[in-house]
Design an enzyme around this catalytic site. Structure first.
Site: not given
Ligand code: GDP
Ligand code: MG
Length: 161
Positions: A20, A60, A123, A126, A137
């Site tokens: 990222k 997303y 974080n 991805h 994807e």
């Molecule tokens: P991943 O698959 O582990 O990346 O997690 P998800 O698919 O649930 O979410 C995608 C991305 O959205 C995450 O990697 C974070 O960058 C962001 N994200 C997810 N949950 C949160 C949250 O509660 N707060 C914020 N600020 N960003 C979030």
């Molecule tokens: Mg995810």
């Protein structure tokens, strides 16, 4: 050769990994690539790009209603990302373990997020979360012609053949 690769169940599984914008800014690309190489996975696609909003929106698609979604899109378009496709046995599941928990506060030391990040909004990386998601994807981020089929010379060191 190609024949050997294709007959070993699961070896040709692929996943989408993306460093990222915060990871690119912090010059973590090399460290991250190194982890996947050393684990034994094969790089079959890689590019640096400024992600377009329509790609991020599709990427997303399941998060559109989340309160953090506008911030997430701003974050992901704040600078270039490095998108990669990695191939190997169980690569989807194994790379999720290598990446660690979505929330860096819960990510174990030794994982990429656990070693390089502190807050969920930044974080670093991805990784696709399922084989079907990975296929979707990869098609979204890469043109077929950008993916390279090649034989790793040390294939038999990582896989029983
Ligand atoms: P991943 O698959 O582990 O990346 O997690 P998800 O698919 O649930 O979410 C995608 C991305 O959205 C995450 O990697 C974070 O960058 C962001 N994200 C997810 N949950 C949160 C949250 O509660 N707060 C914020 N600020 N960003 C979030
Ligand atoms: Mg995810």
């Amino acid at each position: 050769g190609c024949y050997t690769t294709s007959v070993i169940a699961g070896v040709s599984e692929r996943t989408l990994i993306a460093v990222k914008p915060d990871g690119v800014q912090r010059r973590l690309v090399g460290q991250i690539v190194q982890r996947f190489e050393q684990r034994g996975f094969k790089l079959v696609g890689m590019k640096l790009l400024q992600a377009r909003e329509d790609i991020l929106s599709q990427h997303y698609h399941d998060l559109h209603k989340k309160p953090f979604y506008p911030n997430l899109l701003r974050y992901m378009s704040s600078g270039p990302v490095v998108a990669m496709v990695w191939e190997g046995h169980n690569v989807v599941r194994t790379s999720r373990l290598m990446v660690g928990n979505t929330n860096p506060a819960e990510a174990y030391p030794g994982t990429i997020r656990g070693d390089y990040s502190v807050h969920i909004s930044r974080n670093v990386i991805h990784a696709s979360d399922s084989v079907e998601g990975a296929q979707r994807e990869i098609q979204l981020w890469f043109d077929r012609r950008e993916l390279v089929d090649w034989d790793c010379c040390d294939h038999s060191s990582s896989y029983q053949v």
